[in-house]
Motif scaffolding. Sequence first.
Motif, mmCIF file in Angstrom:
data_model
loop_
_atom_site.group_PDB
_atom_site.id
_atom_site.type_symbol
_atom_site.label_atom_id
_atom_site.label_comp_id
_atom_site.label_asym_id
_atom_site.label_seq_id
_atom_site.Cartn_x
_atom_site.Cartn_y
_atom_site.Cartn_z
ATOM 1 N N ARG A 17 13.856 -56.358 -4.658
ATOM 2 C CA ARG A 17 14.233 -55.339 -5.638
ATOM 3 C C ARG A 17 14.639 -54.042 -4.955
ATOM 4 O O ARG A 17 15.570 -53.367 -5.380
ATOM 5 C CB ARG A 17 13.090 -55.103 -6.614
ATOM 6 C CG ARG A 17 12.905 -56.270 -7.580
ATOM 7 C CD ARG A 17 11.718 -56.116 -8.472
ATOM 8 N NE ARG A 17 11.803 -54.904 -9.285
ATOM 9 C CZ ARG A 17 10.830 -54.465 -10.034
ATOM 10 N NH1 ARG A 17 9.682 -55.127 -10.076
ATOM 11 N NH2 ARG A 17 10.964 -53.374 -10.741
ATOM 12 N N VAL B 117 15.944 -53.769 -1.896
ATOM 13 C CA VAL B 117 17.261 -54.015 -1.288
ATOM 14 C C VAL B 117 18.359 -53.955 -2.348
ATOM 15 O O VAL B 117 19.409 -53.345 -2.143
ATOM 16 C CB VAL B 117 17.279 -55.369 -0.547
ATOM 17 C CG1 VAL B 117 18.689 -55.772 -0.159
ATOM 18 C CG2 VAL B 117 16.384 -55.319 0.682
ATOM 19 N N ILE B 118 18.111 -54.555 -3.505
ATOM 20 C CA ILE B 118 19.099 -54.553 -4.587
ATOM 21 C C ILE B 118 19.301 -53.131 -5.111
ATOM 22 O O ILE B 118 20.436 -52.709 -5.361
ATOM 23 C CB ILE B 118 18.659 -55.511 -5.712
ATOM 24 C CG1 ILE B 118 18.698 -56.953 -5.203
ATOM 25 C CG2 ILE B 118 19.538 -55.360 -6.937
ATOM 26 C CD1 ILE B 118 18.005 -57.948 -6.102
ATOM 27 N N VAL C 250 18.817 -50.248 -3.476
ATOM 28 C CA VAL C 250 19.549 -49.468 -2.467
ATOM 29 C C VAL C 250 21.017 -49.883 -2.442
ATOM 30 O O VAL C 250 21.909 -49.034 -2.356
ATOM 31 C CB VAL C 250 18.883 -49.628 -1.075
ATOM 32 C CG1 VAL C 250 19.754 -49.053 0.021
ATOM 33 C CG2 VAL C 250 17.512 -48.965 -1.079
ATOM 34 N N SER C 251 21.283 -51.188 -2.561
ATOM 35 C CA SER C 251 22.670 -51.662 -2.583
ATOM 36 C C SER C 251 23.420 -51.090 -3.780
ATOM 37 O O SER C 251 24.557 -50.623 -3.643
ATOM 38 C CB SER C 251 22.715 -53.190 -2.649
ATOM 39 O OG SER C 251 22.117 -53.755 -1.528
ATOM 40 N N GLY C 252 22.795 -51.107 -4.940
ATOM 41 C CA GLY C 252 23.426 -50.559 -6.137
ATOM 42 C C GLY C 252 23.691 -49.074 -6.008
ATOM 43 O O GLY C 252 24.764 -48.578 -6.385
ATOM 44 N N LEU D 136 24.086 -47.426 -3.203
ATOM 45 C CA LEU D 136 25.159 -47.251 -2.210
ATOM 46 C C LEU D 136 26.532 -47.522 -2.821
ATOM 47 O O LEU D 136 27.496 -46.789 -2.547
ATOM 48 C CB LEU D 136 24.924 -48.155 -0.997
ATOM 49 C CG LEU D 136 23.828 -47.714 -0.040
ATOM 50 C CD1 LEU D 136 23.583 -48.790 1.025
ATOM 51 C CD2 LEU D 136 24.168 -46.391 0.609
ATOM 52 N N VAL D 137 26.639 -48.563 -3.628
ATOM 53 C CA VAL D 137 27.916 -48.869 -4.286
ATOM 54 C C VAL D 137 28.329 -47.715 -5.193
ATOM 55 O O VAL D 137 29.475 -47.261 -5.166
ATOM 56 C CB VAL D 137 27.831 -50.195 -5.075
ATOM 57 C CG1 VAL D 137 29.029 -50.371 -5.985
ATOM 58 C CG2 VAL D 137 27.715 -51.378 -4.129
ATOM 59 N N CYS D 138 27.391 -47.211 -5.980
ATOM 60 C CA CYS D 138 27.693 -46.094 -6.886
ATOM 61 C C CYS D 138 28.050 -44.836 -6.097
ATOM 62 O O CYS D 138 29.017 -44.138 -6.433
ATOM 63 C CB CYS D 138 26.510 -45.814 -7.808
ATOM 64 S SG CYS D 138 26.262 -47.073 -9.069
ATOM 65 N N TRP E 295 29.226 -44.583 -2.964
ATOM 66 C CA TRP E 295 30.517 -44.759 -2.295
ATOM 67 C C TRP E 295 31.658 -44.615 -3.292
ATOM 68 O O TRP E 295 32.667 -43.963 -3.013
ATOM 69 C CB TRP E 295 30.566 -46.139 -1.634
ATOM 70 C CG TRP E 295 31.870 -46.451 -0.995
ATOM 71 C CD1 TRP E 295 32.274 -46.108 0.263
ATOM 72 C CD2 TRP E 295 32.954 -47.174 -1.586
ATOM 73 N NE1 TRP E 295 33.546 -46.571 0.482
ATOM 74 C CE2 TRP E 295 33.996 -47.229 -0.621
ATOM 75 C CE3 TRP E 295 33.160 -47.776 -2.818
ATOM 76 C CZ2 TRP E 295 35.200 -47.868 -0.874
ATOM 77 C CZ3 TRP E 295 34.359 -48.396 -3.063
ATOM 78 C CH2 TRP E 295 35.367 -48.441 -2.097
ATOM 79 N N GLY F 284 27.564 -51.460 -9.611
ATOM 80 C CA GLY F 284 26.439 -50.731 -9.036
ATOM 81 C C GLY F 284 25.357 -50.452 -10.061
ATOM 82 O O GLY F 284 24.157 -50.581 -9.778
ATOM 83 N N LEU G 31 23.412 -53.564 -10.692
ATOM 84 C CA LEU G 31 22.461 -53.821 -9.611
ATOM 85 C C LEU G 31 21.227 -52.936 -9.742
ATOM 86 O O LEU G 31 20.097 -53.401 -9.594
ATOM 87 C CB LEU G 31 23.129 -53.598 -8.250
ATOM 88 C CG LEU G 31 24.123 -54.657 -7.797
ATOM 89 C CD1 LEU G 31 24.836 -54.207 -6.527
ATOM 90 C CD2 LEU G 31 23.422 -55.971 -7.569
#
Length: 120
Positions: A14, A16-17, A19-21, A23-25, A27, A49, A52
Amino acid sequence: MMSPIHLGPTVAARIVILVSGLLVCGWTLHKLRRRVLLVPLGSLFLSAGALLVSFAAFPGVFDRLAHVLGIDYPPVLYLAGLAVLLMLLTIQLAARVSVLDVRCRRLAQDLAIRDAQAGR
């Protein structure tokens, strides 16, 4: 036959997901502010994002939604959502390429007409 017990993602998954979301938002917002990314594409990336982030924050909601939709194994819902998102991205990019193709053709025709008129 009993369906397998699904306990949901682990805390590490959760994080990792999430942080990934984020980061996508982040960026996407950075690129939109610099006007490097088209708004329709930015909308798709922000949606991905946000999904996620919401999945990481509320995984139980997605599990219940999967079961309501008749999906026995909830991760399939995430994969189906990703497939739909990729199809939307492909459609949007294909439409953009078509518009650019028409513009390029018109510019080439205008340039040919100008060259022909200058050569007289």
